[in-house]
Motif scaffolding. Structure first.
Motif, PDB file in Angstrom:
ATOM      1  N   LEU A   3       0.850  -1.207  -0.093  1.00  0.00           N
ATOM      2  CA  LEU A   3      -0.069  -0.150  -0.131  1.00  0.00           C
ATOM      3  C   LEU A   3       0.842   1.090   0.019  1.00  0.00           C
ATOM      4  CD1 LEU A   3      -2.773   1.294  -0.008  1.00  0.00           C
ATOM      5  CD2 LEU A   3      -2.746   0.900   2.417  1.00  0.00           C
ATOM      6  N   LEU A   4       2.051   1.281   0.792  1.00  0.00           N
ATOM      7  CA  LEU A   4       2.887   2.510   0.710  1.00  0.00           C
ATOM      8  C   LEU A   4       3.540   2.899  -0.517  1.00  0.00           C
ATOM      9  CD1 LEU A   4       4.693   4.496   2.103  1.00  0.00           C
ATOM     10  CD2 LEU A   4       6.378   2.823   2.464  1.00  0.00           C
ATOM     11  N   PHE A   5       3.735   1.889  -1.545  1.00  0.00           N
ATOM     12  CA  PHE A   5       4.265   2.162  -2.725  1.00  0.00           C
ATOM     13  C   PHE A   5       2.926   2.428  -3.788  1.00  0.00           C
ATOM     14  CE2 PHE A   5       7.914   0.048  -1.436  1.00  0.00           C
ATOM     15  CZ  PHE A   5       8.998   0.768  -1.775  1.00  0.00           C
ATOM     16  N   LYS A   6       1.942   1.954  -3.693  1.00  0.00           N
ATOM     17  CA  LYS A   6       0.740   2.324  -4.307  1.00  0.00           C
ATOM     18  C   LYS A   6       0.541   3.909  -4.085  1.00  0.00           C
ATOM     19  CE  LYS A   6      -3.536   0.366  -5.763  1.00  0.00           C
ATOM     20  NZ  LYS A   6      -3.350  -0.767  -6.343  1.00  0.00           N
ATOM     21  N   ILE A   7       0.679   4.070  -2.788  1.00  0.00           N
ATOM     22  CA  ILE A   7       0.248   5.483  -2.354  1.00  0.00           C
ATOM     23  C   ILE A   7       1.431   6.598  -3.095  1.00  0.00           C
ATOM     24  CG2 ILE A   7       0.394   7.194  -0.407  1.00  0.00           C
ATOM     25  CD1 ILE A   7      -1.266   4.971   1.162  1.00  0.00           C
ATOM     26  N   LEU A   8       2.575   6.144  -2.789  1.00  0.00           N
ATOM     27  CA  LEU A   8       3.784   6.817  -3.364  1.00  0.00           C
ATOM     28  C   LEU A   8       3.744   7.111  -4.991  1.00  0.00           C
ATOM     29  CD1 LEU A   8       6.883   5.572  -1.593  1.00  0.00           C
ATOM     30  CD2 LEU A   8       5.923   7.716  -1.509  1.00  0.00           C
ATOM     31  N   GLY A   9       3.075   6.093  -5.563  1.00  0.00           N
ATOM     32  CA  GLY A   9       3.044   6.080  -7.038  1.00  0.00           C
ATOM     33  C   GLY A   9       1.864   7.113  -7.534  1.00  0.00           C
ATOM     34  N   TYR A  10       0.856   7.214  -6.597  1.00  0.00           N
ATOM     35  CA  TYR A  10      -0.022   8.225  -7.048  1.00  0.00           C
ATOM     36  C   TYR A  10       0.177   9.486  -6.458  1.00  0.00           C
ATOM     37  CZ  TYR A  10      -4.048   4.786  -7.804  1.00  0.00           C
ATOM     38  OH  TYR A  10      -4.479   3.869  -8.386  1.00  0.00           O
ATOM     39  N   VAL A  11       1.080   9.716  -5.319  1.00  0.00           N
ATOM     40  CA  VAL A  11       1.517  11.173  -4.977  1.00  0.00           C
ATOM     41  C   VAL A  11       2.522  11.540  -6.003  1.00  0.00           C
ATOM     42  CG1 VAL A  11       3.059  12.031  -3.472  1.00  0.00           C
ATOM     43  CG2 VAL A  11       1.264  10.736  -2.510  1.00  0.00           C
ATOM     44  N   PHE A  12       3.544  10.866  -6.484  1.00  0.00           N
ATOM     45  CA  PHE A  12       4.367  11.264  -7.431  1.00  0.00           C
ATOM     46  C   PHE A  12       3.694  11.689  -8.753  1.00  0.00           C
ATOM     47  CE2 PHE A  12       7.586   9.942  -4.450  1.00  0.00           C
ATOM     48  CZ  PHE A  12       8.299  11.012  -4.644  1.00  0.00           C
ATOM     49  N   ALA A  13       2.588  10.832  -9.241  1.00  0.00           N
ATOM     50  CA  ALA A  13       1.950  11.024 -10.319  1.00  0.00           C
ATOM     51  C   ALA A  13       1.406  12.552 -10.207  1.00  0.00           C
ATOM     52  CB  ALA A  13       0.705   9.935 -10.437  1.00  0.00           C
ATOM     53  N   MET A  14       0.849  12.940  -9.012  1.00  0.00           N
ATOM     54  CA  MET A  14       0.113  14.058  -8.922  1.00  0.00           C
ATOM     55  C   MET A  14       1.195  15.352  -8.997  1.00  0.00           C
ATOM     56  SD  MET A  14      -1.806  15.705  -5.571  1.00  0.00           S
ATOM     57  CE  MET A  14      -0.478  15.444  -4.597  1.00  0.00           C
ATOM     58  N   LEU A  15       2.511  14.794  -8.283  1.00  0.00           N
ATOM     59  CA  LEU A  15       3.625  15.952  -8.179  1.00  0.00           C
ATOM     60  C   LEU A  15       4.174  16.215  -9.562  1.00  0.00           C
ATOM     61  CD1 LEU A  15       5.253  14.859  -4.810  1.00  0.00           C
ATOM     62  CD2 LEU A  15       3.785  17.079  -5.145  1.00  0.00           C
ATOM     63  N   PHE A  16       4.217  15.399 -10.268  1.00  0.00           N
ATOM     64  CA  PHE A  16       4.973  15.218 -11.793  1.00  0.00           C
ATOM     65  C   PHE A  16       3.941  15.908 -12.559  1.00  0.00           C
ATOM     66  CE2 PHE A  16       7.937  11.377 -10.596  1.00  0.00           C
ATOM     67  CZ  PHE A  16       8.831  12.416 -10.222  1.00  0.00           C
ATOM     68  N   SER A  17       2.643  15.808 -12.420  1.00  0.00           N
ATOM     69  CA  SER A  17       1.562  16.481 -13.126  1.00  0.00           C
ATOM     70  C   SER A  17       1.607  17.857 -12.889  1.00  0.00           C
ATOM     71  CB  SER A  17       0.144  15.951 -12.792  1.00  0.00           C
ATOM     72  OG  SER A  17       0.259  14.654 -13.407  1.00  0.00           O
ATOM     73  N   VAL A  18       1.851  18.387 -11.558  1.00  0.00           N
ATOM     74  CA  VAL A  18       1.707  19.523 -11.045  1.00  0.00           C
ATOM     75  C   VAL A  18       3.225  20.185 -11.809  1.00  0.00           C
ATOM     76  CG1 VAL A  18       2.221  21.252  -9.105  1.00  0.00           C
ATOM     77  CG2 VAL A  18       0.549  19.623  -9.186  1.00  0.00           C
ATOM     78  N   GLY A  19       4.085  19.524 -11.698  1.00  0.00           N
ATOM     79  CA  GLY A  19       5.630  20.027 -12.396  1.00  0.00           C
ATOM     80  C   GLY A  19       5.411  20.414 -13.659  1.00  0.00           C
ATOM     81  N   ALA A  20       4.536  19.318 -14.351  1.00  0.00           N
ATOM     82  CA  ALA A  20       4.401  19.847 -15.931  1.00  0.00           C
ATOM     83  C   ALA A  20       3.563  20.831 -16.084  1.00  0.00           C
ATOM     84  CB  ALA A  20       3.571  18.714 -16.407  1.00  0.00           C
TER      85      ALA A  20
END
Length: 115
Positions: A3-20
């Motif tokens: 679950l931790l890695f799944k959450i990290l995947g979603y968090v970084f998807a959001m952060l990289f989207s904001v970065g874009a």
């Protein structure tokens, strides 16, 4: 998947989207929107367990090579008041690639370990 890695995947998807999205006013915005968009997509696919380890591994290696290539020889920090605008911009871009590289390589090794 843990679950931790799944959450990290979603968090970084959001952060990289904001970065874009935040790259819209950059002089070479299209390049960085694509780079951060691909990192966001890889993070989302990781969270959804829809990707093998080879793609994030290869992209993570390329991102690290980009970090080494862009890293300024006279790094002056991230704040524009710290030094030359070109050097500061190169440092920011380089460390953005380093973050992408670390995240994608961690995801790749996590996927490989799971196999």
């Amino acid at each position: 998947m843990n679950l931790l890695f799944k959450i990290l995947g979603y968090v970084f998807a959001m952060l990289f989207s904001v970065g874009a999205i935040l790259q819209y006013n950059d002089p070479d915005s299209l390049h960085w929107i694509i780079i951060y968009g691909i990192a966001a997509l890889m993070s989302l696919l990781f969270a959804l367990n829809k990707i093998g380890y080879t793609v994030p591994l290869i992209l993570g290696i390329f991102a690290f090579i980009g970090f080494v290539y862009l890293y300024p020889s006279d790094f002056q920090g991230f704040d524009l008041n710290d030094g030359d605008i070109v050097t500061v911009e190169l440092g920011r871009e380089a460390f953005g690639l380093l973050i992408i590289s670390i995240v994608l390589l961690v995801f790749a090794f996590r996927i490989k370990r799971k196999l």
